[in-house]
Design a protein around this motif. Structure first.
Motif, PDB file in Angstrom:
ATOM      1  N   LEU A 134       0.830  -1.200   0.000  1.00  0.00           N
ATOM      2  CA  LEU A 134       0.000   0.000   0.000  1.00  0.00           C
ATOM      3  C   LEU A 134       0.867   1.254   0.000  1.00  0.00           C
ATOM      4  CD1 LEU A 134      -2.821   1.272   0.213  1.00  0.00           C
ATOM      5  CD2 LEU A 134      -2.625   1.110   2.699  1.00  0.00           C
ATOM      6  N   ILE A 135       1.929   1.230   0.829  1.00  0.00           N
ATOM      7  CA  ILE A 135       2.820   2.387   0.879  1.00  0.00           C
ATOM      8  C   ILE A 135       3.478   2.616  -0.470  1.00  0.00           C
ATOM      9  CG2 ILE A 135       4.978   3.241   1.891  1.00  0.00           C
ATOM     10  CD1 ILE A 135       4.129   1.839   4.504  1.00  0.00           C
ATOM     11  N   VAL A 136       3.967   1.523  -1.078  1.00  0.00           N
ATOM     12  CA  VAL A 136       4.637   1.651  -2.373  1.00  0.00           C
ATOM     13  C   VAL A 136       3.674   2.161  -3.434  1.00  0.00           C
ATOM     14  CG1 VAL A 136       5.706   0.344  -4.248  1.00  0.00           C
ATOM     15  CG2 VAL A 136       6.418  -0.056  -1.886  1.00  0.00           C
ATOM     16  N   ASN A 137       2.449   1.629  -3.421  1.00  0.00           N
ATOM     17  CA  ASN A 137       1.481   2.003  -4.459  1.00  0.00           C
ATOM     18  C   ASN A 137       0.915   3.396  -4.267  1.00  0.00           C
ATOM     19  OD1 ASN A 137       1.609  -0.277  -6.117  1.00  0.00           O
ATOM     20  ND2 ASN A 137       0.141  -1.403  -4.882  1.00  0.00           N
ATOM     21  N   THR A 138       0.990   3.926  -3.035  1.00  0.00           N
ATOM     22  CA  THR A 138       0.497   5.281  -2.789  1.00  0.00           C
ATOM     23  C   THR A 138       1.635   6.289  -2.707  1.00  0.00           C
ATOM     24  OG1 THR A 138       0.481   4.828  -0.397  1.00  0.00           O
ATOM     25  CG2 THR A 138      -1.587   4.488  -1.618  1.00  0.00           C
ATOM     26  N   ALA A 139       2.872   5.849  -2.960  1.00  0.00           N
ATOM     27  CA  ALA A 139       4.023   6.755  -2.922  1.00  0.00           C
ATOM     28  C   ALA A 139       3.915   7.776  -4.057  1.00  0.00           C
ATOM     29  CB  ALA A 139       5.325   5.960  -3.054  1.00  0.00           C
ATOM     30  N   LEU A 140       4.448   8.975  -3.794  1.00  0.00           N
ATOM     31  CA  LEU A 140       4.456  10.009  -4.826  1.00  0.00           C
ATOM     32  C   LEU A 140       5.489   9.721  -5.903  1.00  0.00           C
ATOM     33  CD1 LEU A 140       4.127  13.203  -2.584  1.00  0.00           C
ATOM     34  CD2 LEU A 140       2.328  12.000  -3.835  1.00  0.00           C
ATOM     35  N   ASP A 141       6.470   8.878  -5.585  1.00  0.00           N
ATOM     36  CA  ASP A 141       7.507   8.533  -6.549  1.00  0.00           C
ATOM     37  C   ASP A 141       7.157   7.226  -7.258  1.00  0.00           C
ATOM     38  OD1 ASP A 141       8.848  10.719  -5.697  1.00  0.00           O
ATOM     39  OD2 ASP A 141      10.330   9.627  -4.491  1.00  0.00           O
ATOM     40  N   ALA A 142       7.645   7.091  -8.476  1.00  0.00           N
ATOM     41  CA  ALA A 142       7.557   5.802  -9.168  1.00  0.00           C
ATOM     42  C   ALA A 142       8.607   4.869  -8.560  1.00  0.00           C
ATOM     43  CB  ALA A 142       7.814   5.983 -10.658  1.00  0.00           C
ATOM     44  N   VAL A 143       8.163   3.672  -8.138  1.00  0.00           N
ATOM     45  CA  VAL A 143       9.068   2.704  -7.525  1.00  0.00           C
ATOM     46  C   VAL A 143       9.171   1.500  -8.458  1.00  0.00           C
ATOM     47  CG1 VAL A 143       9.547   1.277  -5.504  1.00  0.00           C
ATOM     48  CG2 VAL A 143       8.375   3.472  -5.231  1.00  0.00           C
ATOM     49  N   ILE A 144      10.393   1.200  -8.891  1.00  0.00           N
ATOM     50  CA  ILE A 144      10.627   0.144  -9.875  1.00  0.00           C
ATOM     51  C   ILE A 144      11.714  -0.782  -9.329  1.00  0.00           C
ATOM     52  CG2 ILE A 144      11.275  -0.384 -12.250  1.00  0.00           C
ATOM     53  CD1 ILE A 144      10.522   2.564 -12.913  1.00  0.00           C
ATOM     54  N   SER A 145      11.451  -2.097  -9.370  1.00  0.00           N
ATOM     55  CA  SER A 145      12.454  -3.085  -8.963  1.00  0.00           C
ATOM     56  C   SER A 145      12.928  -3.838 -10.196  1.00  0.00           C
ATOM     57  CB  SER A 145      11.862  -4.060  -7.946  1.00  0.00           C
ATOM     58  OG  SER A 145      11.495  -3.381  -6.761  1.00  0.00           O
ATOM     59  N   MET A 146      14.224  -4.185 -10.201  1.00  0.00           N
ATOM     60  CA  MET A 146      14.825  -4.839 -11.357  1.00  0.00           C
ATOM     61  C   MET A 146      15.846  -5.857 -10.875  1.00  0.00           C
ATOM     62  SD  MET A 146      17.027  -2.998 -14.401  1.00  0.00           S
ATOM     63  CE  MET A 146      18.416  -2.719 -13.307  1.00  0.00           C
ATOM     64  N   ASN A 147      15.952  -6.982 -11.589  1.00  0.00           N
ATOM     65  CA  ASN A 147      16.944  -7.987 -11.210  1.00  0.00           C
ATOM     66  C   ASN A 147      18.252  -7.754 -11.965  1.00  0.00           C
ATOM     67  OD1 ASN A 147      16.551  -8.966 -13.789  1.00  0.00           O
ATOM     68  ND2 ASN A 147      15.380 -10.760 -13.147  1.00  0.00           N
ATOM     69  N   LYS A 158      19.446  -9.212 -14.378  1.00  0.00           N
ATOM     70  CA  LYS A 158      19.330  -9.377 -15.825  1.00  0.00           C
ATOM     71  C   LYS A 158      18.720  -8.158 -16.494  1.00  0.00           C
ATOM     72  CE  LYS A 158      18.886 -14.437 -15.670  1.00  0.00           C
ATOM     73  NZ  LYS A 158      18.040 -15.592 -16.023  1.00  0.00           N
ATOM     74  N   GLY A 159      18.371  -7.175 -15.670  1.00  0.00           N
ATOM     75  CA  GLY A 159      17.773  -5.968 -16.222  1.00  0.00           C
ATOM     76  C   GLY A 159      16.286  -6.086 -16.452  1.00  0.00           C
ATOM     77  N   LEU A 160      15.646  -7.132 -15.888  1.00  0.00           N
ATOM     78  CA  LEU A 160      14.210  -7.341 -16.075  1.00  0.00           C
ATOM     79  C   LEU A 160      13.441  -6.718 -14.903  1.00  0.00           C
ATOM     80  CD1 LEU A 160      14.183 -11.056 -17.276  1.00  0.00           C
ATOM     81  CD2 LEU A 160      14.258  -8.961 -18.653  1.00  0.00           C
ATOM     82  N   ILE A 161      12.304  -6.148 -15.222  1.00  0.00           N
ATOM     83  CA  ILE A 161      11.491  -5.464 -14.217  1.00  0.00           C
ATOM     84  C   ILE A 161      10.775  -6.491 -13.347  1.00  0.00           C
ATOM     85  CG2 ILE A 161       9.510  -3.936 -13.881  1.00  0.00           C
ATOM     86  CD1 ILE A 161      10.334  -2.543 -16.491  1.00  0.00           C
ATOM     87  N   LEU A 162      10.903  -6.311 -12.018  1.00  0.00           N
ATOM     88  CA  LEU A 162      10.228  -7.191 -11.052  1.00  0.00           C
ATOM     89  C   LEU A 162       9.058  -6.503 -10.366  1.00  0.00           C
ATOM     90  CD1 LEU A 162      13.359  -8.738  -9.286  1.00  0.00           C
ATOM     91  CD2 LEU A 162      12.082  -9.676 -11.222  1.00  0.00           C
ATOM     92  N   GLY A 163       9.177  -5.209 -10.135  1.00  0.00           N
ATOM     93  CA  GLY A 163       8.130  -4.459  -9.449  1.00  0.00           C
ATOM     94  C   GLY A 163       7.856  -3.154 -10.159  1.00  0.00           C
ATOM     95  N   TRP A 164       6.588  -2.721 -10.117  1.00  0.00           N
ATOM     96  CA  TRP A 164       6.158  -1.545 -10.895  1.00  0.00           C
ATOM     97  C   TRP A 164       4.926  -0.982 -10.199  1.00  0.00           C
ATOM     98  CZ3 TRP A 164       8.483   0.473 -15.252  1.00  0.00           C
ATOM     99  CH2 TRP A 164       7.751   1.312 -16.065  1.00  0.00           C
ATOM    100  N   LEU A 172       1.072  -5.021 -15.438  1.00  0.00           N
ATOM    101  CA  LEU A 172       1.139  -6.348 -16.048  1.00  0.00           C
ATOM    102  C   LEU A 172       1.948  -6.342 -17.336  1.00  0.00           C
ATOM    103  CD1 LEU A 172      -2.526  -7.612 -15.459  1.00  0.00           C
ATOM    104  CD2 LEU A 172      -0.450  -8.219 -14.201  1.00  0.00           C
ATOM    105  N   ALA A 173       1.942  -5.220 -18.044  1.00  0.00           N
ATOM    106  CA  ALA A 173       2.713  -5.138 -19.283  1.00  0.00           C
ATOM    107  C   ALA A 173       4.187  -4.851 -19.010  1.00  0.00           C
ATOM    108  CB  ALA A 173       2.138  -4.047 -20.189  1.00  0.00           C
ATOM    109  N   ALA A 174       4.492  -4.216 -17.865  1.00  0.00           N
ATOM    110  CA  ALA A 174       5.874  -3.824 -17.575  1.00  0.00           C
ATOM    111  C   ALA A 174       6.677  -4.936 -16.924  1.00  0.00           C
ATOM    112  CB  ALA A 174       5.882  -2.578 -16.698  1.00  0.00           C
ATOM    113  N   VAL A 175       6.057  -5.663 -15.986  1.00  0.00           N
ATOM    114  CA  VAL A 175       6.800  -6.680 -15.235  1.00  0.00           C
ATOM    115  C   VAL A 175       7.294  -7.769 -16.177  1.00  0.00           C
ATOM    116  CG1 VAL A 175       6.592  -8.487 -13.477  1.00  0.00           C
ATOM    117  CG2 VAL A 175       5.634  -6.223 -13.062  1.00  0.00           C
ATOM    118  N   GLY A 176       8.566  -8.094 -16.042  1.00  0.00           N
ATOM    119  CA  GLY A 176       9.183  -9.108 -16.889  1.00  0.00           C
ATOM    120  C   GLY A 176       9.848  -8.557 -18.128  1.00  0.00           C
TER     121      GLY A 176
END
Length: 580
Positions: free
Chosen positions: A159-172, A174-180, A193-197
C-alpha cells in the motif's frame, strides 16, 4: 430325575398339554390340571400350534422372569388320537447363560491382566498426545498469527509503495522489471502487467542513452563500481507514447536470497524544470536589459534568450513609433538550422494594423494571445508561409508601459502547443519589464543628450567650469578647458581628493584655502585670485568666481568658474616695473 442328575437344572419345568392347550401334567403340582396354557397366551403354546418343534424366549407366567421354553408336538396315530400332545420344557434364562458368563468372567480376568497395561499405556499415550496436540495447536496459532502479521506487513508495504508520490521500480541483475507501482504506471504510461518481466532499458530509457546504461550496468555487476547508485541524479526518461520526461532518479541495491535487486525511485520534475527555465528566462532578459545601452541592441539577445529557454523556434519583435498607425518589423531570431528564409522575408515586408493578424490583435487588446495552430487560424495573414516552413503554435504579448503599448513580441513553434496560463503570466510580466526598461533607455538617452549639450555649452566657455564638495574641495566636475589651461587630464582633477590644494602656488595656498573656508562657512558667494602650478611647471594666475550651494542651513557644494588672468597679471607687473 433331571434335577437329581443335574443340580444346575433345579429350575427346569415341564408341562404336557392336550391338543386344546390344557396342562394335564405339570411340574408345578400346585397348578396341575388347572391351567390352559394356550388360553393364557404363553408364547411357547402358541408357537406349538404353528410348528411341530422349536423354542422361544418368554417371561414366566407366574414368576415373571426370562425363560427359554422348548416345545415339541406328538402326532399319535390314527387309532391313538388321544396321544397328540404338546410337551413344553422351560428353563430360566439365567441358568442357561451361567456357564457362558463364567467363561466370560474368566476370559475377562485373563484379558484384564493383558489389556490393562495396554489400556494404561494408551491412556498415557493419549494424554501425551493431547498435550502435544495442545502445544501444536498453540504453535500453529502462533504461526498463523505470525503469517497474518507478515501478510499485513506486506500489504502495508504494498500500500505504501502504491500510494508513494515517486515511481518505484524493482529490477533484477538481468535488467528485467520485477516491481512496478501505480505511480510508475502514471509516469511512464505502461500498466504493471505489461511492464513486469520486460527489460527496463527498452521501456523507459531513450534510445540514445541505452548503450551508456548497458555499459554502466555491466560495469557495476562486474566490479561493483557505479557513479549513480546511492546518489540522486537528474536524467531523461521515456514515456510509452514516445515523449521524453525529465526525472529525478535515485537507485539502491539489496540482496534477496543471494540475488542482487535494484530499486529505483523516480520523480517527474517537469514542473520544477519548467519553473527553473522560466525563472532563468526572466533573469536572462533582465540581465540583457541591464547590460545593453538600448532596445535596438537588446532586441535580438532577448528573442534568443526567450526562444532557447522556453523552446520556441522563431521570435519576432514588432515596433510602434509614437505617431505610427501600424506595427512594423524590427527584429527576428530563429533556432540555428531552421530554414525560415521565406517567413523572414514576408515578415520584413509586412505591417499590421490594429486587430489584424496575431500582432494586431495583441496591439488592439493590450493582452497576450495564443494560437494552438496558425494553419487553422482565419486571422493569420502569413499562414501559407507558416505552412511552408512547418510552423504551427504561436504566442504574442505586448510590450507595455502603463496603458501604452510600445510594441509586440511574437513567437512560433513547429509543434502544436496548447495555451499555457503560467507562461502567459510570465510573459506579461516580462513585457512590462521591457516597457519600463525602454522608458529608462529613453530617459538615459535624453539625459545623455542633455549632458552632451551641457558639456558642449560649458566647453565653449573660456574658463574652467567646476564643481566640488563644500568641505573637502574634492572636485566632482571640471570641463575640458581645464586641460588646456593647466595641462592636467580631467580624470586627475576628479580622482585626487586634494588636487586643488596640492596644485596651488605655495605662496598663495594658505591664504586661498583659508579665505574659501571662511566664506563657505558663512554661506557667502565669493571670488579670489591665486596662482596654480601647471603640469609643465608654469605659474598660471586664476580668478575664481565661487557660488555656495546651500541646502537648509549648510553648504553642500561649491560651483565656480576659474578665468585665466595670467596675461593681465603679467601686463600689470610690466606696467608697474615701467613706472618704477
Amino acid at each position: 430325575a433331571f434335577q437329581k442328575t443335574r443340580p444346575s437344572l433345579k429350575n427346569l419345568e415341564y408341562q404336557f398339554l392336550t391338543e386344546d392347550g390344557r396342562a394335564f401334567i405339570d411340574s408345578d403340582l400346585f397348578h396341575k390340571e388347572n391351567v390352559n396354557v394356550l388360553q393364557m397366551g404363553a408364547l411357547s403354546a402358541l408357537a406349538s400350534q404353528k410348528t411341530s418343534s422349536g423354542f422361544v424366549e418368554e417371561r414366566h407366567l407366574h414368576r415373571h422372569v426370562p425363560v427359554v421354553t422348548g416345545f415339541a408336538r406328538t402326532h399319535g396315530s390314527w387309532h391313538h388320537a388321544a396321544l397328540r400332545w404338546v410337551v413344553l420344557l422351560r428353563m430360566d434364562e439365567a441358568d442357561i447363560l451361567m456357564p457362558v458368563r463364567s467363561i466370560l468372567w474368566k476370559i475377562a480376568a485373563a484379558g484384564a491382566i493383558v489389556v490393562l497395561p495396554l489400556i494404561l499405556g494408551l491412556v498415557w499415550s493419549s494424554d501425551r498426545l493431547r498435550r502435544q496436540w495442545s502445544v501444536a495447536q498453540i504453535e500453529a496459532a502462533r504461526a498463523t498469527a505470525a503469517q497474518q502479521r507478515m501478510q499485513e506487513s506486506e500489504d502495508r508495504a504494498t500500500l505504501i509503495v502504491n500510494t508513494a508520490l515517486d515511481a518505484v521500480i524493482s529490477m533484477n541483475a538481468k535488467g528485467l522489471i520485477l516491481g512496478w507501482n501505480t505511480r510508475a504506471e502514471e509516469l511512464f504510461g505502461w500498466p504493471m502487467l505489461a511492464a513486469v518481466g520486460q527489460p527496463l532499458a527498452a521501456l523507459i530509457i531513450p534510445p540514445r542513452f541505452r548503450d551508456a546504461h548497458a555499459g554502466g550496468f555491466t560495469r557495476y555487476l562486474e566490479t561493483g563500481d557505479s557513479r549513480i547508485i546511492g546518489r540522486q541524479i537528474e536524467v531523461t526518461g521515456l514515456h510509452r507514447d514516445g515523449h521524453e520526461i525529465p526525472i529525478e532518479l535515485s537507485i539502491t541495491t539489496a540482496q534477496c536470497d543471494g540475488r542482487t535487486i535494484f530499486n529505483a525511485f523516480a520523480r517527474d520534475i517537469t514542473g520544477r524544470i519548467r519553473t527553473q527555465q522560466r525563472l532563468l528566462t526572466q533573469f536572462r532578459v533582465t540581465d540583457i536589459m541591464a547590460r545593453t545601452p538600448g532596445f535596438q541592441e537588446a532586441s535580438s539577445p532577448i528573442l534568443q534568450a526567450i526562444c532557447e529557454s522556453l523552446e520556441w523556434d522563431v521570435g519576432q519583435i514588432w515596433g510602434l513609433a509614437p505617431q505610427d498607425s501600424v506595427l512594423h518589423f524590427e527584429a527576428i531570431w530563429n533556432r540555428p538550422g531552421l530554414e525560415t528564409e521565406a517567413f523572414v522575408a514576408v515578415s520584413r515586408q509586412t505591417t499590421f494594423a490594429p486587430g489584424i493578424g496575431l500582432p494586431g490583435r495583441v496591439w488592439e487588446s493590450g493582452v497576450p494571445a495564443w494560437i494552438e495552430d496558425v494553419t487553422e487560424d482565419p486571422n493569420f495573414p502569413p499562414a501559407p508561409v507558416a505552412v511552408q516552413e512547418g510552423l504551427h503554435g504561436a504566442f504574442a504579448f505586448p510590450i507595455r508601459l502603463g496603458a501604452e503599448t510600445l510594441g509586440v513580441m511574437e513567437f512560433f513553434s513547429r509543434d502544436v502547443r496548447p495555451p499555457d496560463p503560467e507562461l502567459i503570466t510570465l510573459m506579461t510580466v516580462i513585457g512590462s519589464q521591457i516597457g519600463h526598461c525602454i522608458e529608462r533607455w529613453r530617459a538615459h538617452t535624453s539625459m545623455k543628450e542633455s549632458q552632451a549639450q551641457f558639456e558642449a555649452l560649458v566647453d565653449s566657455v573660456d574658463g574652467i567650469v567646476w564643481e566640488a564638495d563644500a568641505q573637502s574641495f574634492h572636485m566632482t566636475f571640471v570641463n575640458r578647458y581645464a586641460e588646456r589651461v593647466l595641462g592636467y587630464p580631467r580624470t586627475q582633477w576628479l580622482s585626487d581628493p586634494t588636487f586643488w590644494r596640492d596644485h596651488l602656488h605655495p605662496d598663495d595656498r594658505d591664504q586661498a584655502v583659508s579665505y574659501c573656508l571662511s566664506s563657505t562657512a558663512a554661506l557667502q558667494d565669493h571670488q579670489v585670485e591665486y596662482r596654480m602650478i601647471a603640469a609643465d611647471g608654469r605659474t598660471v594666475w586664476l580668478r575664481d568666481l565661487v557660488t555656495v550651494v546651500v541646502q537648509g542651513d549648510r553648504a553642500v557644494a561649491l560651483r565656480g568658474v576659474m578665468f585665466d588672468i595670467t596675461e593681465r597679471k603679467q601686463a600689470e607687473d610690466a606696467l608697474r616695473r615701467a613706472k618704477e
